[in-house]
Structure formats: structure tokens, C-alpha cells
Write an enzyme that holds these catalytic residues in place. Structure first.
Site, mmCIF file in Angstrom:
data_model
loop_
_atom_site.group_PDB
_atom_site.id
_atom_site.type_symbol
_atom_site.label_atom_id
_atom_site.label_comp_id
_atom_site.label_asym_id
_atom_site.label_seq_id
_atom_site.Cartn_x
_atom_site.Cartn_y
_atom_site.Cartn_z
ATOM 1 N N LYS A 35 13.033 24.126 17.688
ATOM 2 C CA LYS A 35 12.436 23.715 16.408
ATOM 3 C C LYS A 35 12.612 22.210 16.221
ATOM 4 O O LYS A 35 13.635 21.640 16.621
ATOM 5 C CB LYS A 35 13.123 24.424 15.236
ATOM 6 C CG LYS A 35 12.935 25.917 15.205
ATOM 7 C CD LYS A 35 13.687 26.529 14.030
ATOM 8 C CE LYS A 35 13.564 28.043 14.022
ATOM 9 N NZ LYS A 35 14.370 28.631 12.945
ATOM 10 N N GLU B 199 6.265 6.585 12.284
ATOM 11 C CA GLU B 199 5.965 7.470 13.403
ATOM 12 C C GLU B 199 6.996 8.589 13.377
ATOM 13 O O GLU B 199 8.180 8.342 13.539
ATOM 14 C CB GLU B 199 6.049 6.717 14.731
ATOM 15 C CG GLU B 199 4.942 5.720 14.938
ATOM 16 C CD GLU B 199 5.061 4.987 16.269
ATOM 17 O OE1 GLU B 199 6.133 5.037 16.912
ATOM 18 O OE2 GLU B 199 4.063 4.360 16.663
ATOM 19 N N HIS C 299 19.272 31.561 11.063
ATOM 20 C CA HIS C 299 18.254 32.261 11.831
ATOM 21 C C HIS C 299 18.288 31.814 13.281
ATOM 22 O O HIS C 299 18.595 30.660 13.575
ATOM 23 C CB HIS C 299 16.865 31.983 11.246
ATOM 24 C CG HIS C 299 16.735 32.442 9.843
ATOM 25 N ND1 HIS C 299 15.930 31.814 8.914
ATOM 26 C CD2 HIS C 299 17.321 33.474 9.170
ATOM 27 C CE1 HIS C 299 16.014 32.435 7.757
ATOM 28 N NE2 HIS C 299 16.860 33.446 7.882
ATOM 29 N N TYR D 82 8.650 22.833 9.742
ATOM 30 C CA TYR D 82 9.240 22.894 11.068
ATOM 31 C C TYR D 82 8.218 23.308 12.099
ATOM 32 O O TYR D 82 7.398 24.184 11.886
ATOM 33 C CB TYR D 82 10.511 23.738 11.118
ATOM 34 C CG TYR D 82 10.485 25.094 10.489
ATOM 35 C CD1 TYR D 82 10.435 26.227 11.265
ATOM 36 C CD2 TYR D 82 10.561 25.233 9.108
ATOM 37 C CE1 TYR D 82 10.445 27.492 10.685
ATOM 38 C CE2 TYR D 82 10.572 26.488 8.520
ATOM 39 C CZ TYR D 82 10.502 27.613 9.319
ATOM 40 O OH TYR D 82 10.512 28.852 8.739
ATOM 41 N N HIS E 199 19.927 28.176 12.998
ATOM 42 C CA HIS E 199 19.490 27.183 12.031
ATOM 43 C C HIS E 199 19.600 27.736 10.623
ATOM 44 O O HIS E 199 19.240 28.880 10.364
ATOM 45 C CB HIS E 199 18.032 26.811 12.336
ATOM 46 C CG HIS E 199 17.514 25.687 11.524
ATOM 47 N ND1 HIS E 199 16.388 25.802 10.744
ATOM 48 C CD2 HIS E 199 17.961 24.423 11.379
ATOM 49 C CE1 HIS E 199 16.156 24.644 10.158
ATOM 50 N NE2 HIS E 199 17.109 23.792 10.514
ATOM 51 N N ARG F 8 0.816 -1.220 0.000
ATOM 52 C CA ARG F 8 0.000 0.000 0.000
ATOM 53 C C ARG F 8 0.841 1.258 0.000
ATOM 54 O O ARG F 8 0.369 2.330 -0.345
ATOM 55 C CB ARG F 8 -0.912 0.026 1.229
ATOM 56 C CG ARG F 8 -1.865 -1.144 1.329
ATOM 57 C CD ARG F 8 -2.520 -1.188 2.682
ATOM 58 N NE ARG F 8 -1.480 -1.402 3.699
ATOM 59 C CZ ARG F 8 -1.627 -1.127 4.994
ATOM 60 N NH1 ARG F 8 -2.753 -0.612 5.439
ATOM 61 N NH2 ARG F 8 -0.655 -1.362 5.842
ATOM 62 N N ASN G 263 5.489 25.839 10.521
ATOM 63 C CA ASN G 263 5.827 26.570 9.298
ATOM 64 C C ASN G 263 6.231 25.592 8.208
ATOM 65 O O ASN G 263 6.738 24.503 8.493
ATOM 66 C CB ASN G 263 6.999 27.518 9.550
ATOM 67 C CG ASN G 263 6.697 28.538 10.623
ATOM 68 O OD1 ASN G 263 5.584 29.022 10.734
ATOM 69 N ND2 ASN G 263 7.687 28.859 11.418
ATOM 70 N N ARG H 63 18.722 29.494 3.345
ATOM 71 C CA ARG H 63 17.929 30.214 4.350
ATOM 72 C C ARG H 63 18.676 30.171 5.675
ATOM 73 O O ARG H 63 19.006 29.115 6.172
ATOM 74 C CB ARG H 63 16.548 29.582 4.503
ATOM 75 C CG ARG H 63 15.710 29.625 3.232
ATOM 76 C CD ARG H 63 14.363 28.930 3.436
ATOM 77 N NE ARG H 63 13.602 28.849 2.217
ATOM 78 C CZ ARG H 63 12.753 29.766 1.781
ATOM 79 N NH1 ARG H 63 12.567 30.871 2.485
ATOM 80 N NH2 ARG H 63 12.099 29.603 0.656
ATOM 81 N N GLN I 268 3.612 26.762 16.881
ATOM 82 C CA GLN I 268 3.465 27.202 15.494
ATOM 83 C C GLN I 268 4.097 26.166 14.580
ATOM 84 O O GLN I 268 5.108 25.555 14.938
ATOM 85 C CB GLN I 268 4.139 28.567 15.309
ATOM 86 C CG GLN I 268 3.979 29.150 13.917
ATOM 87 C CD GLN I 268 4.438 30.598 13.830
ATOM 88 O OE1 GLN I 268 4.245 31.381 14.753
ATOM 89 N NE2 GLN I 268 5.041 30.963 12.712
#
Length: 192
Positions: free
Chosen positions: A72, A28, A62, A132, A119, A23, A49, A59, A47
Site C-alpha cells: 500500500k 510531486e 488490517h 491508499y 496497517h 496561485r 481506495n 481502522r 486498486q
């Protein structure tokens, strides 16, 4: 799930066991009891994102001021990224050090970053998508960046994508104008 602590204390790689049958597959991706046993505390989700990037999009680095800090839990749902964790905790013995892993839609790894860690992500394929989970809602007054190309940090960014084609880095104006680590308030706190 296999778990490995990264070279930066407070960061872990979680690799789920993917069970495949005719299938499709099942894994998990997060189990609170296992997470808490490894990390030593629960993950407070406030939150979620998601962003999609072309090959070569860089990117970060940060980070969120600590306190309040933002933890995160990050994965790639399509394509592939180099995921980089940078220690930005001024009192840490590994301040300024970094570690990286590949997150992709094959191994389905997750990376957990504790508060105080920076990150960055480099997309290795067009239309790569990262998701994240965050322990703090976006708060622009606490949000900062460090130059991902800072030679003092010395991240060894790959120069080719998954197919071996040359990567041409593309950064946002905010990321391209980010200060070097030694110019940030977090670095000044470490020498104050």
C-alpha cells in the site's frame, strides 16, 4: 522528496516538497524512478481506495495473507491520521513490532507498506480522508485483521485529537472482534 525508512523494514515515509506561489501549491506525490530507487522495485497499482473518518475512528490492524500480499501507498488528503505499520511477517526479526507517523493535509506525507505488513489508522480530526493505492485488488478470502488494542503489540494510541480534545475510539465490529496477534494464523506459522 525526502524519504525515511521506518523502524519496520519494508516501510518508508515519503515527504514531498511542496512548492507554493500566489496561485497555491504543487507537489510531486509519486515518481516511479525515485520510488523504485528507494524501494528496489516498481509499485504495481491495481486498486485505489479512499475513506473518510470522524475523529477517533480507528481502522485496522488490517493485513492481506502473504502470499499473495498487498503493498500500500497511503496518504491523507484532508485532516490528520496516526498511521501505524505493524510487522506481521512470521520470519522477520521485527515480528510484532510497530512504528507510526502522522499523515495530514499539511505535510502531505505518504507511507509505503510492503507485503506482509499490517496497517492501522486513527483519525485525529472530523472528516479526515485517507487515500491508499494498492498492489492487489480487494480479495476477501485473503483479508484479515488483528486487534489494534492488543497489549502484546502495545501501540501507544493518542488520547487527544489535533485540538487537544479527548478521543473516543470507534471501531467497526470486524475490527473490535479481531483476534490478538498470538491468536492469528500468521503467528502460528512463525512457531510452526
Amino acid at each position: 522528496m525526502r524519504v525515511r525508512e521506518l523502524a519496520i523494514p519494508g516501510a518508508w515515509e515519503f515527504t514531498p516538497t511542496v512548492r507554493v506561489d500566489p496561485r497555491g501549491g504543487f507537489a510531486e506525490m509519486f515518481k516511479a524512478s525515485e520510488f523504485e530507487q528507494v524501494v528496489g522495485r516498481p509499485f504495481d497499482l491495481l486498486q485505489i481506495n479512499s475513506s473518510t473518518s470522524a475523529a477517533g475512528v480507528l481502522r485496522g490492524i488490517h493485513y492481506t495473507e502473504d502470499p499473495p500480499g498487498q503493498a500500500k501507498y497511503v496518504t491523507c488528503t484532508r485532516g490528520a491520521f496516526v498511521d501505524v505499520v505493524v510487522d506481521l511477517r512470521p520470519d522477520s526479526p521485527t515480528f510484532g513490532a510497530w512504528d507510526s507517523i502522522i499523515i495530514d493535509d499539511v505535510d502531505r506525507r505518504w507511507v509505503f507498506l510492503s507485503e506482509g505488513l499490517g496497517h492501522a489508522l486513527l483519525s485525529l480530526a472530523d472528516d479526515s480522508t485517507v487515500t491508499y493505492l494498492c498492489s492487489l485488488e480487494y480479495s476477501p478470502e485473503f483479508d484479515h485483521a488483528v486487534d489494534a488494542l492488543d497489549p502484546d503489540i502495545g501501540i501507544a494510541w493518542p488520547t487527544a485529537d489535533r485540538e487537544g480534545r479527548a478521543l473516543h475510539l470507534l471501531r467497526s465490529p470486524k475490527d473490535a472482534e479481531a483476534p490478538r496477534l498470538r491468536e492469528t494464523a500468521v503467528a502460528r506459522r512463525g512457531v510452526a
